[in-house]
Motif scaffolding. Structure first.
Motif, PDB file in Angstrom:
ATOM      1  N   LEU A 195      -0.178   6.400  -7.190  1.00 58.00           N
ATOM      2  CA  LEU A 195      -1.362   5.707  -7.705  1.00 58.00           C
ATOM      3  C   LEU A 195      -2.570   6.055  -6.828  1.00 58.00           C
ATOM      4  N   PRO A 196      -3.781   5.900  -7.385  1.00 52.81           N
ATOM      5  CA  PRO A 196      -4.968   6.266  -6.598  1.00 52.81           C
ATOM      6  C   PRO A 196      -5.041   5.494  -5.278  1.00 52.81           C
ATOM      7  N   ARG A 197      -5.541   6.154  -4.237  1.00 52.60           N
ATOM      8  CA  ARG A 197      -5.660   5.532  -2.915  1.00 52.60           C
ATOM      9  C   ARG A 197      -6.961   4.759  -2.800  1.00 52.60           C
ATOM     10  N   LYS A 198      -7.911   5.175  -3.605  1.00 51.78           N
ATOM     11  CA  LYS A 198      -9.237   4.604  -3.452  1.00 51.78           C
ATOM     12  C   LYS A 198      -9.958   4.687  -4.780  1.00 51.78           C
ATOM     13  N   LYS A 199     -10.574   3.605  -5.152  1.00 54.86           N
ATOM     14  CA  LYS A 199     -11.394   3.656  -6.367  1.00 54.86           C
ATOM     15  C   LYS A 199     -12.485   2.607  -6.216  1.00 54.86           C
ATOM     16  N   ILE A 200     -13.701   3.043  -6.360  1.00 53.84           N
ATOM     17  CA  ILE A 200     -14.826   2.114  -6.242  1.00 53.84           C
ATOM     18  C   ILE A 200     -15.703   2.284  -7.479  1.00 53.84           C
ATOM     19  N   LEU A 201     -15.777   1.216  -8.267  1.00 54.62           N
ATOM     20  CA  LEU A 201     -16.614   1.255  -9.472  1.00 54.62           C
ATOM     21  C   LEU A 201     -18.073   1.119  -9.062  1.00 54.62           C
ATOM     22  N   ALA A 202     -18.960   1.356 -10.004  1.00 56.21           N
ATOM     23  CA  ALA A 202     -20.386   1.121  -9.726  1.00 56.21           C
ATOM     24  C   ALA A 202     -20.560  -0.353  -9.406  1.00 56.21           C
ATOM     25  N   PRO A 203     -21.338  -0.686  -8.377  1.00 59.48           N
ATOM     26  CA  PRO A 203     -21.512  -2.105  -8.028  1.00 59.48           C
ATOM     27  C   PRO A 203     -22.051  -2.897  -9.218  1.00 59.48           C
ATOM     28  N   PRO A 204     -21.601  -4.154  -9.348  1.00 58.95           N
ATOM     29  CA  PRO A 204     -22.067  -4.971 -10.478  1.00 58.95           C
ATOM     30  C   PRO A 204     -23.579  -5.181 -10.400  1.00 58.95           C
ATOM     31  N   PRO A 205     -24.188  -5.465 -11.547  1.00 53.54           N
ATOM     32  CA  PRO A 205     -25.642  -5.670 -11.574  1.00 53.54           C
ATOM     33  C   PRO A 205     -26.077  -6.857 -10.713  1.00 53.54           C
ATOM     34  N   VAL A 207       0.834  -1.201   0.000  1.00 52.90           N
ATOM     35  CA  VAL A 207       0.000   0.000   0.000  1.00 52.90           C
ATOM     36  C   VAL A 207       0.874   1.258   0.000  1.00 52.90           C
TER      37      VAL A 207
END
Lengths: 334, 254
Positions: free
Chosen positions: B244-254, B236
């Protein structure tokens, strides 16, 4: 049957296909439906059976790396795979985590196994400050610490990520799908460490009937297997019907695909109907009474009917596969 | 001045030359040079053993004392202000160690060295386990890896000094281990874990030291967790250092 509610085609009991479809929906191939994914990956046509007691784990007991790579390959993606044995050496852990981070940074969730339950799931977010991954599988949408990820309960740390999206044509996609489907049906799929422990493809039906005849079926395991198979074959029939509908052109390839897919779809509908009846007899998770002689014998009949129908279906798909490798002449005068 | 002294050192083959050579070894050892510390150990070991032996009249105890002294010396190499005084410093550590052992009342006193716990532990750990195969401290590879990681982190970090210190410590510990015998290593490993905060030692080793090796498999699992924890921490950190990004959360999967 006519009054049965329409199946929800966005849900499946095959978590591998669910996860692959989920990941694919973040790419340029997001137009692929779950039906497409179930079909092109071959998951709709799988049958992996434990010949002892119809063990509950059997449907997911396949060389995951190999199958998932082939799945993504069939859909026109390069992929990355991590499957180091646990305990995971630190230098390998770094690389696996980097695979996950990199995939999420590219906007595509990573496919992993056993996030919350021992099924395939998706890791779709990370938080380095809190050292948490965000993940979803069929049981749960939530977070779990990096340390839990690093210390898998199963004997390996499994991650597959989508690499590059390749411009596969519909011809390539169908040919590759048929190759996977036929290989599996004929028991030619590479089983790796599972070799000899499970029976795959068409032979699975006879193995299953054998367990029933020996009255050895585990209630919950049998019910889970039935649920997975019935769901899969419903997708198979649907996939083939859609195929026949979409290949609507006039040339010999379009015509042949349409004809073979339509024929195969009929057989798979019959398979699905038999399995659906079995599913009602053995509802998951209670599982009914598969050891009861009368019930078991009735089940054996349905299993053999399904087997016979699927054998005809596979013959159609096999013929289509050969055709797709060497198209017939458009016109033949002799 | 110093440059002259260093270049002149090889020409002077007297005591002065040896002192300069030693100063150079210390300098290099402090900078994380593998060979240098090994050389220091070789240079001073016999003398230190002699001193400890004279004080304790017990060859085995003397050896234990020297081992511990070397470990201490290594861990605190950074606090040595005058490179030229390594020998004297080491002797002082040996002396302190010896006095401590003697005060505790003969060999081991209340605190037995690690090794003496082992046979009992192996018995309790299950007769099936072959003692030879129980290599549950894969410490070499852990440290080698961590040192490499830290080095990489130091290249990119916003706080390179801190990373460098860690790199040197880890690299050094690894290097030290390589010039120790099996017996010495066992004791050292205890020290290595002794550097962890008390809560972690408690969870890592159970409540009492005697209970530490009651279950080798449990220890192994915990060691694995620990090395993963450290490894994750460094991973980390390295990502942060690379921007590099510390945090990335994509849209939850369907």
């Amino acid at each position: 049957m006519a009054f049965a509610p329409e199946k929800d085609w966005s849900k499946t009991w095959t978590s591998a296909a669910w996860a692959v479809h989920g990941a694919v929906s973040y790419t340029d191939k997001k137009h692929l439906s779950l039906v497409d994914v179930m079909g092109f990956t071959g998951h709709a046509f799988r049958m992996n059976v434990d010949p002892e007691i119809m063990h509950i784990a059997a449907p997911t007991m396949f060389p995951g790396g190999y199958i998932l790579r082939r799945n993504l390959c069939n859909l026109g993606f390069t992929s990355n795979l991590a499957d180091p044995m646990s305990p995971i050496p630190p230098e390998k852990l770094d690389k696996v985590m980097a695979l996950v981070h990199d995939s999420i940074d590219r906007g595509i969730p990573a496919i992993a196994f056993d996030l919350f339950i021992p099924e395939f799931g998706l890791i779709y977010g990370y938080d380095d400050e809190k050292q948490l991954f965000h993940g979803k599988d069929v049981s749960k949408d939530g977070t779990f610490p990096y340390s839990k990820f690093a210390d898998p309960k199963i004997d390996l740390l499994f991650v597959t990520t989508i690499g590059e999206s390749l411009p596969h044509s519909k011809y390539e996609m169908l040919r590759m799908a048929l190759s996977t489907i036929v290989d599996h049906a004929r028991g030619k799929e590479w089983m790796h460490v599972f070799e000899g422990k499970f029976v795959q493809g068409l032979a699975g039906y006879e193995a299953w009937a054998g367990v029933m005849e020996a009255r050895r079926a585990d209630e919950t395991g049998n019910a889970f297997n039935v649920a997975v198979f019935a769901d899969a074959r419903e997708f198979a029939a649907r996939f083939l019907s859609e195929l026949a509908f979409r290949w609507d052109g006039g040339n010999v390839v379009e015509r042949t695909v349409r004809y073979r897919a339509e024929e195969a779809a009929k057989h798979y509908e019959e398979v699905a109907a038999c399995l659906s009846e079995l599913r009602e007899m053995f509802p998951f998770p209670q599982g009914g009474t598969p050891k009861d002689p009368e019930t078991a014998d009735r089940a054996v009949k349905l299993i053999r009917n399904a087997h016979a129908a699927e054998t005809k279906g596979v013959e159609q798909l096999e013929a289509l596969f050969h055709f797709m490798k060497e198209y017939y002449s458009e016109t033949w005068i002799n | 001045m110093e440059i002259v002294a260093e270049t002149a050192a090889p020409l002077l083959r007297g005591n002065e030359g040896a002192a300069d050579r030693e100063r150079e070894w210390v300098e290099r050892a402090r900078a994380g040079d593998h060979e240098a510390f090994g050389e220091l150990v070789r240079m001073h070991r016999a003398k230190a053993l002699g001193l400890a032996g004279a004080m304790t009249k017990d060859a085995y105890l003397a050896e234990d004392i020297v081992q511990e002294a070397l470990i201490r010396a290594f861990l605190h190499l950074g606090t040595l202000t005058d490179n030229g005084r390594f020998a004297a410093w080491l002797q002082r550590i040996v002396r302190n160690q010896a006095y401590m052992k003697l005060r505790r009342g003969g060999p081991y006193g209340n605190e037995r060295p690690f090794e003496s716990f082992k046979p009992a532990a192996q018995e309790q750990g299950g007769g099936a386990a072959d003692p030879q195969s129980v290599d549950w401290f894969d410490i070499d590879s852990i440290l080698f890896h961590l040192a490499g990681q830290a080095q990489e982190a130091s290249r990119n970090s916003v706080n390179p000094e801190q990373c460098l210190i860690r790199k040197e410590t880890l690299q050094g510990i690894h290097m030290l281990i390589r010039c120790l015998s099996k017996k010495e290593r066992d004791i050292f490993e205890a020290r290595f874990f002794g550097e962890l905060p008390p809560q972690e030692i408690a969870s890592l080793f159970g409540t009492t030291t005697a209970g530490v090796y009651n279950s080798l498999s449990r220890s192994r699992a915990k060691l694995q967790k620990e090395r993963l924890r450290i490894s994750i921490g460094l991973y980390v950190e390295r990502r942060a250092a690379l921007g590099l990004p510390r945090k990335k959360i994509l849209a939850p999967p369907p």
